[in-house]
Structures are given as structure tokens and as C-alpha cells.
Design a protein around this motif. Structure first.
Motif, PDB file in Angstrom:
ATOM      1  N   LEU A   1      43.820 -22.466  -0.995  1.00 43.30           N
ATOM      2  CA  LEU A   1      44.308 -21.657   0.125  1.00 43.30           C
ATOM      3  C   LEU A   1      43.139 -20.994   0.854  1.00 43.30           C
ATOM      4  O   LEU A   1      42.300 -20.348   0.230  1.00 43.30           O
ATOM      5  N   GLN A   2      43.079 -21.145   2.175  1.00 42.77           N
ATOM      6  CA  GLN A   2      42.005 -20.554   2.967  1.00 42.77           C
ATOM      7  C   GLN A   2      42.580 -19.593   4.006  1.00 42.77           C
ATOM      8  O   GLN A   2      43.622 -19.860   4.601  1.00 42.77           O
ATOM      9  N   VAL A   3      41.864 -18.499   4.222  1.00 40.91           N
ATOM     10  CA  VAL A   3      42.287 -17.465   5.164  1.00 40.91           C
ATOM     11  C   VAL A   3      41.179 -17.278   6.197  1.00 40.91           C
ATOM     12  O   VAL A   3      40.110 -16.748   5.882  1.00 40.91           O
ATOM     13  N   LEU A   4      41.423 -17.709   7.434  1.00 39.05           N
ATOM     14  CA  LEU A   4      40.437 -17.548   8.494  1.00 39.05           C
ATOM     15  C   LEU A   4      40.430 -16.104   8.986  1.00 39.05           C
ATOM     16  O   LEU A   4      41.481 -15.457   9.065  1.00 39.05           O
TER      17      LEU A   4
ATOM     18  N   VAL B   1      48.801 -14.777  -3.405  1.00 38.56           N
ATOM     19  CA  VAL B   1      47.735 -13.803  -3.643  1.00 38.56           C
ATOM     20  C   VAL B   1      46.436 -14.393  -3.092  1.00 38.56           C
ATOM     21  O   VAL B   1      46.062 -15.517  -3.434  1.00 38.56           O
ATOM     22  N   PHE B   2      45.765 -13.640  -2.236  1.00 34.03           N
ATOM     23  CA  PHE B   2      44.552 -14.157  -1.595  1.00 34.03           C
ATOM     24  C   PHE B   2      43.662 -13.000  -1.163  1.00 34.03           C
ATOM     25  O   PHE B   2      44.089 -11.842  -1.135  1.00 34.03           O
ATOM     26  N   THR B   3      42.430 -13.344  -0.816  1.00 36.16           N
ATOM     27  CA  THR B   3      41.503 -12.313  -0.349  1.00 36.16           C
ATOM     28  C   THR B   3      41.481 -12.267   1.167  1.00 36.16           C
ATOM     29  O   THR B   3      41.619 -13.282   1.842  1.00 36.16           O
ATOM     30  N   VAL B   4      41.309 -11.071   1.682  1.00 29.28           N
ATOM     31  CA  VAL B   4      40.985 -10.852   3.094  1.00 29.28           C
ATOM     32  C   VAL B   4      39.589 -10.244   3.077  1.00 29.28           C
ATOM     33  O   VAL B   4      39.387  -9.185   2.487  1.00 29.28           O
ATOM     34  N   GLU B   5      38.614 -10.915   3.670  1.00 31.01           N
ATOM     35  CA  GLU B   5      37.213 -10.490   3.538  1.00 31.01           C
ATOM     36  C   GLU B   5      36.414 -10.751   4.815  1.00 31.01           C
ATOM     37  O   GLU B   5      35.470 -11.536   4.822  1.00 31.01           O
TER      38      GLU B   5
ATOM     39  N   ALA C   1      28.227  -7.051   8.450  1.00 30.01           N
ATOM     40  CA  ALA C   1      28.929  -6.199   7.487  1.00 30.01           C
ATOM     41  C   ALA C   1      30.193  -6.904   7.019  1.00 30.01           C
ATOM     42  O   ALA C   1      30.852  -7.605   7.797  1.00 30.01           O
ATOM     43  N   GLN C   2      30.529  -6.716   5.745  1.00 31.66           N
ATOM     44  CA  GLN C   2      31.718  -7.345   5.169  1.00 31.66           C
ATOM     45  C   GLN C   2      32.443  -6.359   4.266  1.00 31.66           C
ATOM     46  O   GLN C   2      31.816  -5.556   3.565  1.00 31.66           O
ATOM     47  N   PHE C   3      33.774  -6.442   4.292  1.00 32.05           N
ATOM     48  CA  PHE C   3      34.619  -5.732   3.342  1.00 32.05           C
ATOM     49  C   PHE C   3      35.654  -6.714   2.815  1.00 32.05           C
ATOM     50  O   PHE C   3      36.079  -7.613   3.556  1.00 32.05           O
ATOM     51  N   GLU C   4      36.074  -6.536   1.561  1.00 28.58           N
ATOM     52  CA  GLU C   4      36.999  -7.502   0.962  1.00 28.58           C
ATOM     53  C   GLU C   4      38.033  -6.801   0.087  1.00 28.58           C
ATOM     54  O   GLU C   4      37.718  -5.862  -0.639  1.00 28.58           O
ATOM     55  N   HIS C   5      39.239  -7.310   0.155  1.00 29.65           N
ATOM     56  CA  HIS C   5      40.321  -6.826  -0.686  1.00 29.65           C
ATOM     57  C   HIS C   5      41.188  -8.013  -1.093  1.00 29.65           C
ATOM     58  O   HIS C   5      41.332  -8.977  -0.329  1.00 29.65           O
ATOM     59  N   THR C   6      41.725  -7.963  -2.291  1.00 25.86           N
ATOM     60  CA  THR C   6      42.670  -8.985  -2.743  1.00 25.86           C
ATOM     61  C   THR C   6      44.075  -8.467  -2.468  1.00 25.86           C
ATOM     62  O   THR C   6      44.403  -7.327  -2.836  1.00 25.86           O
ATOM     63  N   VAL C   7      44.918  -9.280  -1.847  1.00 27.63           N
ATOM     64  CA  VAL C   7      46.243  -8.828  -1.425  1.00 27.63           C
ATOM     65  C   VAL C   7      47.343  -9.717  -1.980  1.00 27.63           C
ATOM     66  O   VAL C   7      47.136 -10.914  -2.222  1.00 27.63           O
ATOM     67  N   LEU C   8      48.495  -9.138  -2.163  1.00 25.92           N
ATOM     68  CA  LEU C   8      49.706  -9.843  -2.571  1.00 25.92           C
ATOM     69  C   LEU C   8      50.681  -9.816  -1.416  1.00 25.92           C
ATOM     70  O   LEU C   8      50.973  -8.747  -0.881  1.00 25.92           O
ATOM     71  N   CYS C   9      51.137 -10.988  -1.007  1.00 20.88           N
ATOM     72  CA  CYS C   9      52.114 -11.063   0.076  1.00 20.88           C
ATOM     73  C   CYS C   9      53.499 -10.754  -0.450  1.00 20.88           C
ATOM     74  O   CYS C   9      53.861 -11.213  -1.536  1.00 20.88           O
TER      75      CYS C   9
END
Length: 249
Positions: free
Chosen positions: A190-193, A209-213, A241-249
Motif C-alpha cells: 500500500l502506497q500513500v502519495l 493501517v498506514f503511514t502519513v509522512e 522537513a518531514q513529519f510522520e504518523h501511523t494512522v488507522l482508517c
């Protein structure tokens, strides 16, 4: 599965996690966040990224968890440390951080059968307002992307929300690197652009469940990969600069 071998075994896995997997990821993310908090307070002028990496390893050992990056495709460190123009996947080394730098700490851990992933960009010492604004916008981009996560909505909504915030601030969104599915595997298919692409019509579903970064740049969105095969820098050497969080839909 790659802790003691040079090549990770990549298994096919679906996008939707079971209730047990979700619980495991939630706990792993809590551990990752705890390690990240431990490192954040250590960031100051004079400390090396190697020293931060050693602290991360020891904190993982103390917690009896595994740093997900260690030996992943032969990566030799326990965290990624990306300084100034480095977009992501910077390898810790002997360079001491200097006042005025910005640095991203990317912490991923394996605990209880699942991976958790998070990152934050920090200002080191006295940072000029231009760099501080970049960091603040990066955090705002993450918040916008997470807020766009909704069951039944296309993944392109995430990229649209992030890009809107970045462009309002005068920044570009790096396109070469994306968020990813996570769970029993560090990275699923799974990829999130993080930029808007109307062709990304894949729909978010409950249990994913995936990361937004998002990674944003003060200059071009284009990236250049160093010969080490990991370190990605902006093509024009503008700060990122980058920030990342793991999220549950």
C-alpha cells in the motif's frame, strides 16, 4: 524476519489489518513514540547523529523491542537522521549537529509482532525564522494529511490536503517517497502519495493501517540519491522537513 539475515523476506499481505494486528500496531507505535521522545530531549548542538543512534539502540534494548531499520535491506543503523537538505533516510554518522541545523529523527520499531513508525523534525539550537517556518509548515502538512483520512474517501484526498498546505506556504512536496502500509510487515504494498494525483483512486477502508509522512522542501520537489543507496537530498540542496504518523482508517 530480517534481523539475522541480509535479505528481508517479503511476503504478500492484504491492506486491511485484523483486530489483533491493529492492537499490536497500536502498542508498537506507542513504543516507537516513547523511543522518539527519549531522543528528542537529547538533540542539542554538539551531539552526533551516531550518538543519537546508539541511544536509540540502547532504549530499544532496554524495552526489549527491535529497531525496524536495523538490517532492513542491509541498513546498518537503528534510526534515520536527516539533516538540513537531507529529505529522508539519512544514515547516522560522526558529524556533530550545529546550532541552526534542522534534523529529522525517524524511529521505527518491531514489538509484539508488529511495526510502529513515527518521525519529527527538530530545530537545533538557534534556528533562523526561515528554517523554523519550514518545520512548522511540515507539521501542519502532517496534521492536514491525517485529518483527510476517512473511510470511503480516495487516498488522493490525503495528497490534496498536504499539497494545499505546502503550496500556501510556498513549499513543494517531495514526490519520490511515499507513505506505506504497515503491520506485521514494515512495508506493505500500500502506497500513500503526499501530493495530489487524481489517478490515485484507491479508496481508504476501515482497518487499513498506514503511514502519513509528508516531506516538504523550500525549493524543488526533486530528489537526488547519494551513492550509499539510502540518503536522499533535495536536488537543489534546499532544506527539507518531514513529519510522520501511523494512522488507522
Amino acid at each position: 524476519d530480517y534481523a539475522t539475515s541480509r535479505e528481508p523476506r517479503l511476503h504478500g499481505v492484504g491492506d486491511v489489518r485484523s483486530a489483533g494486528e491493529i492492537d499490536a500496531v497500536r502498542k508498537a507505535c506507542g513504543e516507537a513514540a516513547a523511543v522518539l521522545r527519549h531522543l528528542v530531549v537529547l538533540v542539542a548542538p554538539g551531539i552526533t547523529t551516531d550518538a543519537l543512534d546508539a541511544e536509540a539502540y540502547e532504549e530499544c534494548r532496554r524495552r526489549r523491542i527491535y529497531p525496524s531499520t536495523l538490517n532492513y535491506h542491509s541498513y546498518t543503523k537503528s534510526i534515520c537522521t536527516s539533516v538540513n537538505e537531507v529529505i529522508c533516510h539519512g544514515i547516522p554518522d560522526s558529524r556533530a549537529l550545529r546550532s541552526g541545523d534542522i534534523v529529522n529523527l525517524d524511529v521505527s520499531v518491531f514489538a509484539g509482532g508488529a511495526h510502529g513508525d513515527c518521525s519529527v523534525t527538530l530545530c537545533v539550537g538557534e534556528v533562523n525564522p526561515v528554517a523554523r517556518r519550514l518545520v512548522e509548515t511540515g507539521r501542519a502538512c502532517l496534521n492536514a494529511g491525517v485529518k483527510a483520512v476517512r473511510p470511503g474517501k480516495p487516498f488522493s484526498d490525503i495528497g490534496r490536503a498536504i499539497e494545499n498546505v505546502a503550496q500556501r506556504g510556498g513549499y513543494s512536496v517531495v514526490r519520490q517517497f511515499v507513505g506505506h502500509g504497515i503491520g506485521p510487515l514494515f512495508h506493505t504494498g500500500l502506497q500513500v502519495l503526499h501530493h495530489y494525483d487524481r489517478t490515485q483512486t484507491h479508496v481508504m477502508r476501515p482497518g487499513m493501517v498506514f503511514t502519513v509522512e509528508p516531506m516538504i522542501s523550500a525549493g524543488t520537489h526533486r530528489a537526488h540519491l547519494w551513492p550509499d543507496g539510502w540518503t536522499a537530498v533535495t536536488a537543489d540542496l534546499a532544506r527539507s522537513a518531514q513529519f510522520e504518523h501511523t494512522v488507522l482508517c
